[in-house]
Scaffold this motif. Structure first.
Motif, PDB file in Angstrom:
ATOM      1  N   SER A  75     -64.977  -8.077  54.467  1.00  0.00           N
ATOM      2  CA  SER A  75     -65.806  -7.064  55.137  1.00  0.00           C
ATOM      3  C   SER A  75     -65.373  -5.638  54.863  1.00  0.00           C
ATOM      4  CB  SER A  75     -65.780  -7.296  56.640  1.00  0.00           C
ATOM      5  OG  SER A  75     -66.327  -8.536  56.893  1.00  0.00           O
ATOM      6  N   GLY A  76     -64.739  -5.401  53.747  1.00  0.00           N
ATOM      7  CA  GLY A  76     -64.335  -4.050  53.398  1.00  0.00           C
ATOM      8  C   GLY A  76     -64.751  -3.771  51.972  1.00  0.00           C
ATOM      9  N   ALA A  77     -64.421  -2.563  51.518  1.00  0.00           N
ATOM     10  CA  ALA A  77     -64.700  -2.220  50.128  1.00  0.00           C
ATOM     11  C   ALA A  77     -63.540  -2.698  49.249  1.00  0.00           C
ATOM     12  CB  ALA A  77     -64.888  -0.721  50.000  1.00  0.00           C
ATOM     13  N   ILE A 100     -71.580  -0.021  51.646  1.00  0.00           N
ATOM     14  CA  ILE A 100     -71.778   0.342  53.061  1.00  0.00           C
ATOM     15  C   ILE A 100     -71.098   1.676  53.397  1.00  0.00           C
ATOM     16  CG2 ILE A 100     -71.372  -0.397  55.466  1.00  0.00           C
ATOM     17  CD1 ILE A 100     -73.018  -2.489  54.142  1.00  0.00           C
ATOM     18  N   PHE A 101     -69.950   1.906  52.763  1.00  0.00           N
ATOM     19  CA  PHE A 101     -69.130   3.047  53.181  1.00  0.00           C
ATOM     20  C   PHE A 101     -69.341   4.301  52.315  1.00  0.00           C
ATOM     21  CE2 PHE A 101     -66.961  -0.991  53.997  1.00  0.00           C
ATOM     22  CZ  PHE A 101     -66.879  -0.939  55.377  1.00  0.00           C
ATOM     23  N   ASP A 102     -70.174   4.174  51.291  1.00  0.00           N
ATOM     24  CA  ASP A 102     -70.263   5.249  50.278  1.00  0.00           C
ATOM     25  C   ASP A 102     -70.619   6.610  50.880  1.00  0.00           C
ATOM     26  OD1 ASP A 102     -69.946   3.037  48.712  1.00  0.00           O
ATOM     27  OD2 ASP A 102     -71.733   3.332  47.491  1.00  0.00           O
ATOM     28  N   PRO A 281     -56.082   8.261  60.093  1.00  0.00           N
ATOM     29  CA  PRO A 281     -55.701   6.842  60.112  1.00  0.00           C
ATOM     30  C   PRO A 281     -56.708   5.908  59.434  1.00  0.00           C
ATOM     31  CG  PRO A 281     -56.591   7.456  62.229  1.00  0.00           C
ATOM     32  CD  PRO A 281     -56.655   8.695  61.376  1.00  0.00           C
ATOM     33  N   HIS A 282     -56.819   5.972  58.133  1.00  0.00           N
ATOM     34  CA  HIS A 282     -57.649   5.055  57.325  1.00  0.00           C
ATOM     35  C   HIS A 282     -59.027   4.870  57.974  1.00  0.00           C
ATOM     36  CE1 HIS A 282     -57.364   1.576  54.262  1.00  0.00           C
ATOM     37  NE2 HIS A 282     -58.624   1.938  54.426  1.00  0.00           N
ATOM     38  N   MET A 283     -59.753   5.972  58.049  1.00  0.00           N
ATOM     39  CA  MET A 283     -61.022   5.938  58.793  1.00  0.00           C
ATOM     40  C   MET A 283     -62.161   6.622  58.051  1.00  0.00           C
ATOM     41  SD  MET A 283     -60.032   8.870  61.602  1.00  0.00           S
ATOM     42  CE  MET A 283     -61.666   9.519  61.929  1.00  0.00           C
TER      43      MET A 283
HETATM   44  C1  OXD Z   1     -62.138  -0.715  52.941  1.00  0.00           C
HETATM   45  C2  OXD Z   1     -61.439   0.377  53.606  1.00  0.00           C
HETATM   46  O1  OXD Z   1     -61.630  -1.251  51.953  1.00  0.00           O
HETATM   47  O2  OXD Z   1     -61.844   0.775  54.711  1.00  0.00           O
HETATM   48  O3  OXD Z   1     -63.218  -1.064  53.390  1.00  0.00           O
HETATM   49  O4  OXD Z   1     -60.466   0.897  53.064  1.00  0.00           O
END
Ligand code: OXD
Length: 324
Positions: A75-77, A100-102, A281-283
């Protein structure tokens, strides 16, 4: 009707933790695991694993319990926590939450660039001291952003910084020639050609053997004294000791770090106390509403899996990332 396939969800405790999952109980026997020992038990006989905590490294430790797995969705990149030999060498398919996070990460990086140029951290700290201190700020138009990594997140950053008039270079495994998103593309072997003109060096790299320590003392020394380094990929692509030295000796002007060698960043770490460092913090990718979006992308793939259709966002496990 035959038995339902078993799916394990790791990193979630109940159905409510994964928005929309409930609807798939008709197809699947769903088991939840929150730690290493429950994961080991749950995996026996399981066909699908939904890894809900992208940073969890429990799977490697319970790998011997895996007997029937055919597909893992991360569920991550970044899938670095899944890239251990047992899984890489298996024929189990691995997919991720690519895309999703782009946009959120693009906005985050643009925000960091503006924070440096407009001196926001200093403004907030002066405000907390009730100090009225007029200062000049930098303009960002025409400044050069070099993005190392050329996947979807890098492209989102490139489009946003171009939209505000910055120049943007894209650094990938190989040179790609003309590319609409970047003013110039170059291979990582030629990174040194552009470091001297870079104002913002942005790292968006997965953690693989190739990216380990990619930016070290030599690369940092090649930057201008006014340059800033931004890392939103993985901590291990940047040599932290070299960065601390470069900041201390004022070889570079600042750094914004969202990822680290050790996470959470230990409270005694020097990064917390450096004036020219922004720590988060990794967000950078985690926007309000990201969890339902991640779940939705998984369900799309689940429907494909059930229908025997090609899965989206399948990772090349040897490379360590999606290869389009
Ligand atoms: C990911 C991250 O890999 O948040 O999704 O770093």
């Amino acid at each position: 009707m035959g038995e339902k396939p078993v799916m394990v969800v790791h990193g979630a405790a109940t159905m409510d933790d994964v928005p929309g999952l409930e609807a798939y109980q008709a197809w699947l026997e769903i088991r939840f695991a929150t730690d290493e020992s429950t994961l080991g038990e749950a995996l026996v006989g399981a066909e699908i694993l939904l890894e809900w905590n992208f940073a969890a490294d429990d799977l490697q430790r319970v790998w011997s319990s895996v007997d029937s797995l055919r597909w893992i969705h991360w569920s991550g990149a970044g899938v670095d926590a899944a890239l251990f030999p047992g899984l890489v060498e298996s024929d189990i398919r691995l997919t991720n939450a690519r895309g999703i996070f782009d946009r959120a990460m693009g906005e985050y990086v643009l925000g960091l660039i503006l924070a440096f140029a407009k001196r926001f951290p200093e403004t907030w700290s002066l405000q907390s001291e009730r100090q009225w201190r007029h200062r000049l700020t930098e303009r960002i138009d025409g400044r050069v952003v070099t993005v190392v990594g050329m996947g979807g997140i890098a492209r989102s950053i490139a489009r946003l910084v171009k939209a505000v008039g910055m120049r943007v270079y894209g650094v990938g495994r190989r040179e790609r020639g003309q590319d609409l998103d970047f003013d110039r593309t170059l291979s990582v072997n030629n990174l040194n050609q552009v470091l001297g003109e870079t104002d913002y060096l942005v790292l968006v790299l997965p953690a693989t053997a190739e990216t380990q320590g990619l930016i070290g003392a030599d690369e940092l020394r090649a930057l201008k004294s006014s340059a800033r380094v931004i890392n939103v990929g993985r901590g291990n692509s940047l040599d932290e000791a070299a960065l601390i030295a470069a900041l201390g000796e004022q070889h570079i002007a600042g750094a914004a770090l969202d990822v680290f060698h050790e996470e959470p960043l230990p409270s005694e770490h020097v990064f917390w106390s450096l004036d020219n460092v922004i720590v988060s913090p990794h967000m950078s990718g985690d926007f309000y509403g990201y969890a339902p979006a991640v779940a939705e992308a998984f369900f799309d793939n689940l429907i494909r899996y059930r229908a025997g259709e090609p899965l989206l966002n399948e990772i090349n496990k040897l490379a360590g990332y999606y290869v389009g």
